[in-house]
Design a protein around this motif. Structure first.
Motif, PDB file in Angstrom:
ATOM      1  N   VAL A  23     -11.760  -4.051 -14.765  1.00 29.16           N
ATOM      2  CA  VAL A  23     -11.322  -2.778 -15.352  1.00 29.16           C
ATOM      3  C   VAL A  23     -11.484  -1.654 -14.342  1.00 29.16           C
ATOM      4  O   VAL A  23     -10.596  -0.799 -14.181  1.00 29.16           O
ATOM      5  N   PHE A  24     -12.601  -1.640 -13.616  1.00 27.11           N
ATOM      6  CA  PHE A  24     -12.797  -0.600 -12.603  1.00 27.11           C
ATOM      7  C   PHE A  24     -11.728  -0.681 -11.520  1.00 27.11           C
ATOM      8  O   PHE A  24     -11.157   0.344 -11.114  1.00 27.11           O
ATOM      9  N   LEU A  25     -11.425  -1.877 -11.049  1.00 24.41           N
ATOM     10  CA  LEU A  25     -10.438  -2.035  -9.974  1.00 24.41           C
ATOM     11  C   LEU A  25      -9.039  -1.605 -10.399  1.00 24.41           C
ATOM     12  O   LEU A  25      -8.202  -1.292  -9.553  1.00 24.41           O
ATOM     13  N   THR A  26      -8.787  -1.598 -11.705  1.00 19.33           N
ATOM     14  CA  THR A  26      -7.473  -1.183 -12.186  1.00 19.33           C
ATOM     15  C   THR A  26      -7.440   0.289 -12.586  1.00 19.33           C
ATOM     16  O   THR A  26      -6.438   0.764 -13.118  1.00 19.33           O
ATOM     17  N   SER A  27      -8.512   1.010 -12.308  1.00 16.04           N
ATOM     18  CA  SER A  27      -8.600   2.415 -12.698  1.00 16.04           C
ATOM     19  C   SER A  27      -8.201   3.330 -11.543  1.00 16.04           C
ATOM     20  O   SER A  27      -8.118   2.918 -10.380  1.00 16.04           O
ATOM     21  N   ASP A  28      -7.996   4.596 -11.853  1.00 20.96           N
ATOM     22  CA  ASP A  28      -7.726   5.597 -10.820  1.00 20.96           C
ATOM     23  C   ASP A  28      -8.912   5.773  -9.888  1.00 20.96           C
ATOM     24  O   ASP A  28      -8.739   6.112  -8.710  1.00 20.96           O
ATOM     25  N   ASP A  29     -10.123   5.547 -10.391  1.00 24.70           N
ATOM     26  CA  ASP A  29     -11.317   5.719  -9.567  1.00 24.70           C
ATOM     27  C   ASP A  29     -11.376   4.719  -8.407  1.00 24.70           C
ATOM     28  O   ASP A  29     -12.117   4.934  -7.440  1.00 24.70           O
ATOM     29  N   ALA A  30     -10.610   3.636  -8.507  1.00 21.83           N
ATOM     30  CA  ALA A  30     -10.622   2.607  -7.463  1.00 21.83           C
ATOM     31  C   ALA A  30      -9.435   2.739  -6.513  1.00 21.83           C
ATOM     32  O   ALA A  30      -9.066   1.774  -5.838  1.00 21.83           O
ATOM     33  N   ALA A  31      -8.873   3.924  -6.415  1.00 26.61           N
ATOM     34  CA  ALA A  31      -7.662   4.121  -5.612  1.00 26.61           C
ATOM     35  C   ALA A  31      -7.854   3.758  -4.143  1.00 26.61           C
ATOM     36  O   ALA A  31      -6.901   3.352  -3.467  1.00 26.61           O
ATOM     37  N   LEU A  32      -9.062   3.882  -3.614  1.00 28.37           N
ATOM     38  CA  LEU A  32      -9.307   3.591  -2.198  1.00 28.37           C
ATOM     39  C   LEU A  32      -9.785   2.160  -1.963  1.00 28.37           C
ATOM     40  O   LEU A  32     -10.064   1.786  -0.818  1.00 28.37           O
ATOM     41  N   LEU A  33      -9.879   1.380  -3.028  1.00 29.15           N
ATOM     42  CA  LEU A  33     -10.304  -0.015  -2.898  1.00 29.15           C
ATOM     43  C   LEU A  33      -9.077  -0.919  -2.882  1.00 29.15           C
ATOM     44  O   LEU A  33      -8.404  -1.085  -3.904  1.00 29.15           O
ATOM     45  N   THR A  34      -8.776  -1.490  -1.736  1.00 24.53           N
ATOM     46  CA  THR A  34      -7.671  -2.449  -1.653  1.00 24.53           C
ATOM     47  C   THR A  34      -7.908  -3.382  -0.480  1.00 24.53           C
ATOM     48  O   THR A  34      -8.582  -3.022   0.504  1.00 24.53           O
ATOM     49  N   GLY A  35      -7.409  -4.596  -0.600  1.00 25.24           N
ATOM     50  CA  GLY A  35      -7.552  -5.579   0.476  1.00 25.24           C
ATOM     51  C   GLY A  35      -8.947  -6.157   0.585  1.00 25.24           C
ATOM     52  O   GLY A  35      -9.367  -6.567   1.658  1.00 25.24           O
ATOM     53  N   ASN A  36      -9.661  -6.248  -0.540  1.00 24.83           N
ATOM     54  CA  ASN A  36     -11.023  -6.743  -0.530  1.00 24.83           C
ATOM     55  C   ASN A  36     -11.178  -8.020  -1.350  1.00 24.83           C
ATOM     56  O   ASN A  36     -10.495  -8.190  -2.358  1.00 24.83           O
ATOM     57  N   ALA A  62       0.821  -1.216   0.000  1.00 24.88           N
ATOM     58  CA  ALA A  62       0.000   0.000   0.000  1.00 24.88           C
ATOM     59  C   ALA A  62       0.848   1.256   0.000  1.00 24.88           C
ATOM     60  O   ALA A  62       0.516   2.245  -0.679  1.00 24.88           O
ATOM     61  N   ASP A  63       1.962   1.242   0.744  1.00 20.68           N
ATOM     62  CA  ASP A  63       2.747   2.473   0.863  1.00 20.68           C
ATOM     63  C   ASP A  63       3.576   2.787  -0.379  1.00 20.68           C
ATOM     64  O   ASP A  63       4.213   3.837  -0.442  1.00 20.68           O
ATOM     65  N   VAL A  64       3.563   1.889  -1.375  1.00 26.15           N
ATOM     66  CA  VAL A  64       4.233   2.191  -2.649  1.00 26.15           C
ATOM     67  C   VAL A  64       3.217   2.346  -3.780  1.00 26.15           C
ATOM     68  O   VAL A  64       3.559   2.265  -4.956  1.00 26.15           O
ATOM     69  N   GLY A  65       1.952   2.543  -3.416  1.00 27.14           N
ATOM     70  CA  GLY A  65       0.936   2.896  -4.403  1.00 27.14           C
ATOM     71  C   GLY A  65       0.279   1.753  -5.124  1.00 27.14           C
ATOM     72  O   GLY A  65      -0.416   1.974  -6.119  1.00 27.14           O
TER      73      GLY A  65
END
Length: 203
Positions: free
Chosen positions: A185-198, A138-141
């Motif tokens: 495709v959504f998960l790989t977009s900029d709009d999904a920047a806050l979605l992780t670990g799900n 997470a800390d490397v984006g």
């Protein structure tokens, strides 16, 4: 992606080979440039069981759990994703990148995966690797998520499978691959920047 002006290249690789992930990344970088997105969607699917009958409810042949069924499944569905994630992370860190996406696909069930026990266990391992990546990277984006698709028609769906889905209390649709791809495709977009670990369950 081609329709949006992107490029696609095909590369054949044996994911049971521990050297394959590095070779895949080398080829991708040579042809397309730095790799920022990894989709772990391959499967070495093989149907094994602790109490094998000749066939399952859909007529597909069953076999007993053996070292061969275990190793084939885990090599493709667990080892390869782990090594691919590691390769993405290593190269990402080496070039000082700040943006990346990992998406894994699972088929896990709440009670394991009866009738396909090595498949279910390997997919569960892949999900665990992906969730670990979400925390560690997470800390490397880099974001990392797992998609659990509904029953998806990739050519194996029969009328009996459709009847099973229609009667199920947990399966709502037989999806087309393009339906699942929209979520990826959504998960790989900029709009999904806050979605992780799900683990995202599609129905």
């Amino acid at each position: 992606m081609r329709g949006a002006g992107g490029r696609a290249e095909a590369l054949e690789a044996d994911l049971r080979d521990p050297a394959a992930p590095a070779a895949i990344f080398d080829a991708a970088e040579q042809r397309l440039g730095a790799v920022d997105i990894l989709i772990n969607n391959a499967s070495g699917w093989i149907q094994d069981s602790f109490t094998p009958r000749p066939a399952d409810r859909f007529g597909r042949p069953l076999r007993a759990v053996t070292a061969e069924t275990w190793s084939r499944q885990f090599a493709v569905d667990a080892m390869a994703p782990a090594l691919l994630i590691g390769e993405l992370a290593r190269r990402h860190l080496a070039r000082g990148a700040t943006w990346g996406r990992i998406v894994g696909l699972t088929s896990g069930g709440d009670l394991g995966f009866p009738g396909e026990v090595s498949y279910g266990a390997a997919k569960a391992a892949q999900a665990d690797y992906t969730l670990s990546a979400a925390a560690e990277l997470a800390d490397v984006g880099i974001t990392a998520n797992v998609v659990h698709p509904p029953v998806t028609d990739t050519g194996w769906i029969t009328d009996e499978v459709r009847r099973f889905v229609a009667a199920s209390g947990t399966h709502f649709h037989v999806a087309a691959p393009s339906d699942v791809a929209k979520t990826i495709v959504f998960l790989t977009s900029d709009d999904a920047a806050l979605l992780t670990g799900n683990v995202i369950t599609l129905r």
